[in-house]
Each structure stands twice: as C-alpha cells, then as structure tokens.
Design an enzyme around this catalytic site. Sequence first.
Site: not given
Ligand code: ACM
Length: 266
Positions: A38, A109, A142, A169
């Site tokens: 990402e 996203k 992510c 993370v």
């Molecule tokens: C994330 O979605 N970058 C943790």
Amino acid sequence: MKAGFYQFNPLFGKKEQNLKQILSAVKDAAMDLLVLPEFFATGYQFISRDEVAELSEQIPDGDTTRCLSELSRQKSCYVVAGLPERDKDGFYNSAVLTGPEGFIGVYRKTHLFFEEKLYFEPGDTGFRVWETKVGRIGVMICFDWFFPESMRTLALLGADIVAHPSNLVLPYCPRAMPIRCLENRVYAVTANRTGKENRKIGRRLNYIGQSLIVSPEGKVLAKAPKNKEALSVIDIDPLTARNKSLNPLTDLFEDRRPGMYRIIKR
Ligand code: ACM
C-alpha cells in the site's frame, strides 16, 4: 504461474527513490504477478491534506501508474500496487492493476484505517476482480482484511488470487490470512512494508513486515521476515482455487445459506 511480493521500507515522499529501488530489486526476477505494498512509492503516514495533495496522482495518467504499466510491459507480468489517488471528488487510498497490455483497473480501499479517515474518502469502486491471462485477480487493501466480507465478496466474484497491498501495523493479519484463504479457497498475496514512520508526535507507526503468500488450503507458501527487505516469487496454480468442494457432498459456496445470515435485531 509465478506470483510474488516485494517487501521493503519506502521512504516518505521519495517517490523516485522508492520506484528506483523496486525496479532494481525485481530486474532479474521472472514472474507473472508482482504485488507491492500500500502507498509503496510515497510512504504511508500523511499528516496534512496538503501533503496528500502534493503526493497523490491521477489514475491512470499519473507518473506512478505509467511507471508500473511500463514495468508490466517490460517484464510481461501483472502488477498490483497501492498509491494515493487524486480525483475531482477528493483523495482515495487506491491500488492499480497493470498488465503486459498496460493499465487495467483501479480499486479504492473500502475500509479506511485510523487517520486515513482524516485525509481520504471511503472507496466507492466496490471490490473488483479482473480476468487476466494468468487467472482472476481480485484486490483488497490492508485493513480490508479485517472484514471477512472483503475476501468473501472477492471470492464470490470469482477471484482465484487476492492481491493485498498492505502497510500493516497491527499484529493479526499474518495469522488471519490462512483462515481467510481456507474459508474462501483462494490464494492471497499480502505485500507489506517494513520500518517505521514517526512523522507526528504520539503517532509512531511500526510496520510488521511478514508479507506472505497463502494457498486455498490455508497453507503459508512463502513468508518474509519482520524487518528485512524481501522479494519472494513462487509457483502457484490459480485454477485450484476454483474448486470449492471439500467432499462429494460438500461445496463451500453452493452450501452457503444467505437466507440464514440475516442480522437479528435486538
Ligand atoms: C492499514 O490499513 N494500513 C493498517
């Protein structure tokens, strides 16, 4: 087909340098699908809308998408990679798919994480699957993984492989992906980043590395270390993801009972 990821530590704001590093890392690798993290070229931790405005790009006309299309053409492979997108309606956390024929499509996203909500619009493309010469490729980004609906939707749309650009993370995803793949009988390629970003007081982000490739049986086929650059390419057979049957009387998709999944309101 050969599927892989490149995990590294992108430097914030240093697009050219990050792109150069990738091009050099994959130069001699033969592959059909490469997944990058990402926000792979910009870094992740934006701290103002001005920064997002400066580093985001139009898709497909921006330099980063052009560079990825060129990489795809040169290596005759598909590439899925995340970048901040600038559109007339705002900014999106997006991922593009490019192929030997050039730009193919974009996904925005759906489930924004934490301070992404300060700078980006929630994605409006919906989950997408593209039919390619090497199989059906679906994309999520992510934190989308945390919502089982994301991979379920991609699998129901026919994905053989879920490409998953990430900047993880929280510690959970490497443990969860084998189950996501098992329940949907799909491959997944999670490309995460390493390193840390500490661009805002009290908001230090430590990225967990551990990019991974998982089979439709939930087997981890490749896994990168926590804090090291890694290029990993392995052979997979995407067609095996089309078999959702566990035994002659049990098919994981045909046996679904959506009528029983309604929300019971208290
Ligand atoms: C994330 O979605 N970058 C943790």
